[in-house]
Design an enzyme around this catalytic site. Sequence first.
Site, PDB file in Angstrom:
ATOM      1  CB  ALA A  71       8.993  50.542 -32.092  1.00  0.00           C
ATOM      2  CG  ASP A  72      14.520  51.261 -35.906  1.00  0.00           C
ATOM      3  OD1 ASP A  72      14.408  50.223 -36.579  1.00  0.00           O
ATOM      4  OD2 ASP A  72      15.615  51.760 -35.594  1.00  0.00           O
ATOM      5  CB  THR A  73      15.721  51.744 -30.278  1.00  0.00           C
ATOM      6  OG1 THR A  73      14.400  51.550 -29.761  1.00  0.00           O
ATOM      7  CG2 THR A  73      16.570  52.455 -29.223  1.00  0.00           C
ATOM      8  N   GLY A 108      11.647  55.717 -32.044  1.00  0.00           N
ATOM      9  CA  GLY A 108      10.534  56.198 -32.849  1.00  0.00           C
ATOM     10  C   GLY A 108       9.441  55.158 -32.870  1.00  0.00           C
TER      11      GLY A 108
END
Length: 199
Positions: A71-73, A108
């Site tokens: 995940a990445d923000t 994501g």
Amino acid sequence: MRIVLASASPRRRELLEQAGIDFEILIGSTRECITKEEPGEIVEELSLAKDEEKAKGVAEAVTGDAVIIGADTIVAKGNKVLGKPKDAEDAHQMLAMLQGEKHQVYTGVTLLQKKGDEKIIRSFHERTDVFMTSMSDQEIEAYIATGEPFDKAGSYGIQGRAGIFVERIEGDYYNVVGLPISRLCRELKSLEAEDDRKE
């Protein structure tokens, strides 16, 4: 279903624990390479990327069947993408840009399922609109002095002291924290249902 979280984020770990999901943590290297331009595509790319602590990189180190979660923000204001601040000055510039305005938070998520020699990859993203109150320079400086902004996209954490500056949101709160947990659980259930149909 064995689940591996490919992230060092304490916030993502807490959200998975809160949801009652049993998981392991395995972290890879940390180089990021962005080729996309749209924020939603950028976070999906980062959540999958091979040479960082995300799904594809960690998958190489995982033995046996598993679902790896990457995940990445990021925070976006107009066409400008805001990641984690480099220093206090960078944090101040970001917060000054966001105060009194609306911006977007994108997370994501990639689910990479390893089953035998087969790999199934699903990537998705969620967007939340965040409306910030006005902040004085003194308030911004005081917040930066807490140290909270430095490991957070956009230089703030909605679940921390910056919560007092968030007027309202439209969308998933947990997406802003760093993981759209409801959507993630639905996607995991879908993967499990597909496995059951194949057996």
